[in-house]
Design a protein around this motif. Structure first.
Motif, PDB file in Angstrom:
ATOM      1  N   ASP A  36     -34.087  18.172  98.992  1.00  0.00           N
ATOM      2  CA  ASP A  36     -32.780  18.814  99.142  1.00  0.00           C
ATOM      3  C   ASP A  36     -32.573  19.193 100.598  1.00  0.00           C
ATOM      4  O   ASP A  36     -33.515  19.582 101.291  1.00  0.00           O
ATOM      5  CB  ASP A  36     -32.647  20.060  98.255  1.00  0.00           C
ATOM      6  CG  ASP A  36     -31.181  20.422  98.026  1.00  0.00           C
ATOM      7  OD1 ASP A  36     -30.678  20.193  96.903  1.00  0.00           O
ATOM      8  OD2 ASP A  36     -30.518  20.909  98.990  1.00  0.00           O
ATOM      9  N   ARG A  37     -31.320  19.097 101.044  1.00  0.00           N
ATOM     10  CA  ARG A  37     -31.025  19.398 102.444  1.00  0.00           C
ATOM     11  C   ARG A  37     -31.201  20.885 102.745  1.00  0.00           C
ATOM     12  O   ARG A  37     -31.318  21.285 103.903  1.00  0.00           O
ATOM     13  CB  ARG A  37     -29.617  18.932 102.831  1.00  0.00           C
ATOM     14  CG  ARG A  37     -28.492  19.574 102.058  1.00  0.00           C
ATOM     15  CD  ARG A  37     -27.134  19.037 102.503  1.00  0.00           C
ATOM     16  NE  ARG A  37     -26.774  19.550 103.802  1.00  0.00           N
ATOM     17  CZ  ARG A  37     -25.985  20.603 104.007  1.00  0.00           C
ATOM     18  NH1 ARG A  37     -25.439  21.237 102.983  1.00  0.00           N
ATOM     19  NH2 ARG A  37     -25.725  21.014 105.223  1.00  0.00           N
ATOM     20  N   VAL A 363     -19.222  21.368  83.369  1.00  0.00           N
ATOM     21  CA  VAL A 363     -20.024  22.572  83.579  1.00  0.00           C
ATOM     22  C   VAL A 363     -21.493  22.180  83.752  1.00  0.00           C
ATOM     23  O   VAL A 363     -21.833  20.997  83.664  1.00  0.00           O
ATOM     24  CB  VAL A 363     -19.826  23.573  82.409  1.00  0.00           C
ATOM     25  CG1 VAL A 363     -18.421  24.140  82.421  1.00  0.00           C
ATOM     26  CG2 VAL A 363     -20.132  22.917  81.069  1.00  0.00           C
TER      27      VAL A 363
HETATM   28  C1  LIG Z   1     -17.291  26.870  92.884  1.00  0.00           C
HETATM   29  C2  LIG Z   1     -17.896  26.334  91.611  1.00  0.00           C
HETATM   30  C3  LIG Z   1     -18.236  27.207  90.599  1.00  0.00           C
HETATM   31  C4  LIG Z   1     -18.791  26.727  89.410  1.00  0.00           C
HETATM   32  N1  LIG Z   1     -19.094  27.611  88.425  1.00  0.00           N
HETATM   33  C5  LIG Z   1     -19.618  27.166  87.262  1.00  0.00           C
HETATM   34  C6  LIG Z   1     -19.935  28.081  86.233  1.00  0.00           C
HETATM   35  O1  LIG Z   1     -19.722  29.307  86.349  1.00  0.00           O
HETATM   36  N2  LIG Z   1     -20.470  27.570  85.090  1.00  0.00           N
HETATM   37  C7  LIG Z   1     -20.708  26.235  84.917  1.00  0.00           C
HETATM   38  O2  LIG Z   1     -21.233  25.842  83.863  1.00  0.00           O
HETATM   39  N3  LIG Z   1     -20.396  25.336  85.894  1.00  0.00           N
HETATM   40  C8  LIG Z   1     -19.871  25.775  87.052  1.00  0.00           C
HETATM   41  N4  LIG Z   1     -19.555  24.877  88.033  1.00  0.00           N
HETATM   42  C9  LIG Z   1     -19.863  23.452  87.833  1.00  0.00           C
HETATM   43  C10 LIG Z   1     -21.368  23.138  88.149  1.00  0.00           C
HETATM   44  O3  LIG Z   1     -21.767  23.882  89.268  1.00  0.00           O
HETATM   45  C11 LIG Z   1     -21.552  21.627  88.364  1.00  0.00           C
HETATM   46  O4  LIG Z   1     -21.335  20.969  87.113  1.00  0.00           O
HETATM   47  C12 LIG Z   1     -22.963  21.248  88.855  1.00  0.00           C
HETATM   48  O5  LIG Z   1     -23.434  22.075  89.870  1.00  0.00           O
HETATM   49  C13 LIG Z   1     -22.987  19.783  89.374  1.00  0.00           C
HETATM   50  O6  LIG Z   1     -24.328  19.479  89.611  1.00  0.00           O
HETATM   51  P1  LIG Z   1     -24.833  18.406  90.680  1.00  0.00           P
HETATM   52  O7  LIG Z   1     -26.329  18.487  90.623  1.00  0.00           O
HETATM   53  O8  LIG Z   1     -24.192  17.105  90.444  1.00  0.00           O
HETATM   54  O9  LIG Z   1     -24.305  18.917  92.114  1.00  0.00           O
HETATM   55  P2  LIG Z   1     -24.687  20.187  92.991  1.00  0.00           P
HETATM   56  O10 LIG Z   1     -24.888  21.388  92.158  1.00  0.00           O
HETATM   57  O11 LIG Z   1     -23.664  20.247  94.055  1.00  0.00           O
HETATM   58  O12 LIG Z   1     -26.102  19.816  93.663  1.00  0.00           O
HETATM   59  C14 LIG Z   1     -26.205  18.856  94.684  1.00  0.00           C
HETATM   60  C15 LIG Z   1     -27.437  19.146  95.547  1.00  0.00           C
HETATM   61  O13 LIG Z   1     -27.634  18.064  96.461  1.00  0.00           O
HETATM   62  C16 LIG Z   1     -27.983  18.566  97.734  1.00  0.00           C
HETATM   63  N5  LIG Z   1     -27.595  17.547  98.737  1.00  0.00           N
HETATM   64  C17 LIG Z   1     -26.341  17.149  99.048  1.00  0.00           C
HETATM   65  N6  LIG Z   1     -26.375  16.185  99.990  1.00  0.00           N
HETATM   66  C18 LIG Z   1     -27.690  15.960 100.274  1.00  0.00           C
HETATM   67  C19 LIG Z   1     -28.368  15.089 101.176  1.00  0.00           C
HETATM   68  N7  LIG Z   1     -27.699  14.231 101.985  1.00  0.00           N
HETATM   69  N8  LIG Z   1     -29.721  15.132 101.223  1.00  0.00           N
HETATM   70  C20 LIG Z   1     -30.415  15.994 100.420  1.00  0.00           C
HETATM   71  N9  LIG Z   1     -29.810  16.849  99.555  1.00  0.00           N
HETATM   72  C21 LIG Z   1     -28.471  16.822  99.477  1.00  0.00           C
HETATM   73  C22 LIG Z   1     -27.193  19.865  97.834  1.00  0.00           C
HETATM   74  O14 LIG Z   1     -27.758  20.748  98.802  1.00  0.00           O
HETATM   75  C23 LIG Z   1     -27.301  20.404  96.403  1.00  0.00           C
HETATM   76  O15 LIG Z   1     -28.437  21.237  96.247  1.00  0.00           O
HETATM   77  C24 LIG Z   1     -19.001  25.331  89.235  1.00  0.00           C
HETATM   78  C25 LIG Z   1     -18.635  24.445  90.254  1.00  0.00           C
HETATM   79  C26 LIG Z   1     -18.089  24.942  91.430  1.00  0.00           C
HETATM   80  C27 LIG Z   1     -17.676  23.982  92.524  1.00  0.00           C
END
Ligand SMILES: Cc1cc2nc3c(=O)[nH]c(=O)nc-3n(C[C@H](O)[C@H](O)[C@H](O)COP(=O)(O)OP(=O)(O)OC[C@H]3O[C@@H](n4cnc5c(N)ncnc54)[C@H](O)[C@@H]3O)c2cc1C
Ligand SMILES: NC(=O)c1ccc[n+]([C@@H]2O[C@H](COP(=O)([O-])OP(=O)(O)OC[C@H]3O[C@@H](n4cnc5c(N)ncnc54)[C@H](OP(=O)(O)O)[C@@H]3O)[C@@H](O)[C@H]2O)c1
Length: 458
Positions: A36-37, A363
């Protein structure tokens, strides 16, 4: 005996960690590195889920479970794919397969004049600021004006409206960093205007989140364009819409009670420009819309909402990953069941999960089934994937060191975790307080818990 196949997961958000858990639970033994970054895991659970949604963060013990399994998983934090010369080809030399779980790290834009004035931000920045994301520590949003405009009718818009109006004593019980709490304590914000382009039945708000803004202490909810609610024949068939309509109807009839702060819901209005003076936001000009034959039509009638801060909460987009195809319009990496596709053909050994796979909706729990699908695809392909040139776990860590990464291992993150819990005790009423800023986070990662001064506590 030959080594188990090695998989890199890029991103320690929910989708990456659900994928890691599914890989470790499979009958095929695999070794997993989660990169992770940031020095801290959990993605948007840590840097998106609103600080006052403390119960939502209870998913963290589930997400960290794979790291309790031990030797077959490592966390390589503070390592960004695409920086310091770390490219996909480097990963191909060290891993049989890569799962990209990097989420949607760009804000969508409105494309209207004035969008880049001082005081106009995307929700990623504003949410990142109050969540203590190291990219946004220095944001300093303009809370010295009584008005704020939030554009959008999703749960992120509601989170922002709630955090900016909630009693600061409640916010002190959350993990917001000290500098954020100080800004909220000094805030002059009185009116948060949520600008919604369509009608009440089209909002993306979910009823529990909508209900919460009506339960805030000394905050009144005002519904503008009550006509959008009144005079409707019957109730919507969809249960969520029906619940939203009942809440909105109640607030519209109540007409707003006297309160210290107000949340205004402005229906059927689209922002046409951000107004400014001296380079700073002074308000937002909105056009009233009508819905004709189900289509949104501007009426040409404009009005100005005064504000010192504008936040667009209109959704997110993924960022292209060097060496992989990208669908700019959808903001995702093209894929079938998690297998990356280039011109309709599978790119061997490259997979996606989470928001970078399916777009910025859903979510936390939605990512579990999604990651399961991707991992099933990967496991089905594994026997046919070529072995990397350098499969030894030490070779990638050496390579990262040579490239200049100061890698954060799981136990280093745990030191930061302990420090944040300690800071929570210092504040007195919070379970933890986030350490703000990358340098301070890295210092905390490098300070073993037993060397920490306990004097500030209690
Ligand atoms: C503001 C907000 C509030 C939310 N609140 C809720 C809530 O209350 N309840 C709920 O159920 N859902 C909520 N959600 C939705 C939920 O957060 C998402 O469904 C979920 O986080 C998506 O997961 P993901 O792993 O795809 O992405 P992310 O959670 O964004 O994780 C991506 C990860 O990749 C890393 N990364 C990115 N680019 C790179 C790179 N080049 N190299 C290495 N690492 C990298 C990032 O640092 C991050 O840790 C919310 C979303 C948002 C935007
Ligand atoms: N508590 C929770 O469970 C929680 C909290 C936060 C986020 N989340 C989830 O995270 C995901 C992302 O949430 P989100 O709020 O970012 O996105 P979202 O739910 O997709 O909402 C985006 C909103 O922006 C509006 N919009 C888009 N372009 C616009 C424009 N040019 N002008 C005006 N309005 C515009 C959309 O309106 P239209 O409908 O008219 O396009 C929509 O109302 C969602 O799945 C959400 O449920 C969950």
């Amino acid at each position: 005996m030959s080594r188990p196949p090695r998989v890199a997961v890029i991103g320690a958000g929910p989708s990456g960690l659900y994928a890691a858990a599914a890989l470790l639970a499979s009958e095929t033994p695999v070794e997993v590195d989660v990169l992770d970054r940031l020095p801290a895991p959990y993605g948007l659970v840590r840097y998106g889920v609103a600080p006052d949604h403390i119960r939502m963060k209870s998913v963290i013990p589930v997400l960290r479970k794979p790291f309790a399994v031990g030797s077959r998983i490592r966390f390589l934090g503070n390592v960004c794919l695409g920086e310091h010369g770390l490219v996909l080809d480097t990963l191909r030399r060290h891993y049989h397969a890569v799962i990209h779980a990097s989420g949607s790290s760009r804000d969508r834009r409105l494309g209207i004049p004035g969008e880049d004035l001082d005081g106009s931000h995307g929700s990623r920045a504003l949410v990142g600021w109050y969540s203590g994301h190291p990219d946004f520590t220095a944001l300093d949003p303009r809370l010295d004006h009584s008005g704020v405009v939030v554009v959008g009718a999703g749960n992120v818009a509601l989170d922002i409206a709630r955090v900016l109006t909630r009693d600061v004593a409640d916010m002190a019980r959350t993990d917001v960093p000290d500098h954020v709490l100080k800004s909220l304590q000094q805030s002059s914000v009185r009116d948060v205007h949520v600008v919604i382009r369509r009608s009440p039945e089209h909002v993306k708000f979910t009823p529990p989140e909508l209900r919460q803004i009506g339960e805030l202490d000394d905050v009144s909810v005002l519904v503008h364009n009550g006509g959008a609610i009144a005079g409707r024949a019957g109730e919507p068939a969809d249960r969520r819409q029906r619940q939203n309509m009942r809440l909105l109807d109640g607030w519209a009839k109540a007409g707003g009670q006297p309160a210290r702060r107000r949340i205004h819901l402005h229906f059927q209005r689209s922002p046409v420009r951000v107004a400014g003076g001296d380079g700073k936001v002074t308000g937002v000009v909105v056009e009233r819309n009508e819905i004709r034959d189900g289509r949104l039509v501007g009426t040409g009638r404009e009005e100005t909402i005064e504000a010192g801060l504008v936040v667009r909460a209109i959704g997110y987009s993924g960022e292209p990953i060097g060496g992989l195809p990208f669908d700019e319009a959808a903001g995702v990496v093209p894929n079938v069941a998690g297998r990356v596709l280039r011109d309709g053909n599978v790119v061997p050994g490259q997979y996606v999960t989470g928001w970078i796979k399916r777009g910025p909706s859903g979510v936390i729990g939605t990512n579990k089934g999604d990651a399961g699908q991707t991992v099933s695809s990967l496991l089905a392909d594994l026997a046919g994937l070529p072995a990397p040139a350098h499969p030894e776990p030490e070779s990638i860590t050496e390579c990262l060191g040579t490239l200049g990464f100061d890698v954060v291992a799981w136990e280093h993150w745990e030191s930061l975790d302990v420090e944040e819990i300690r800071l929570g005790r210092v504040r007195g009423c919070a379970e933890r307080v986030k350490v703000a800023g990358l340098d301070a986070m890295m210092r905390a990662c490098r300070t073993p818990s037993e060397d920490r001064q306990e004097t500030a506590v209690g």
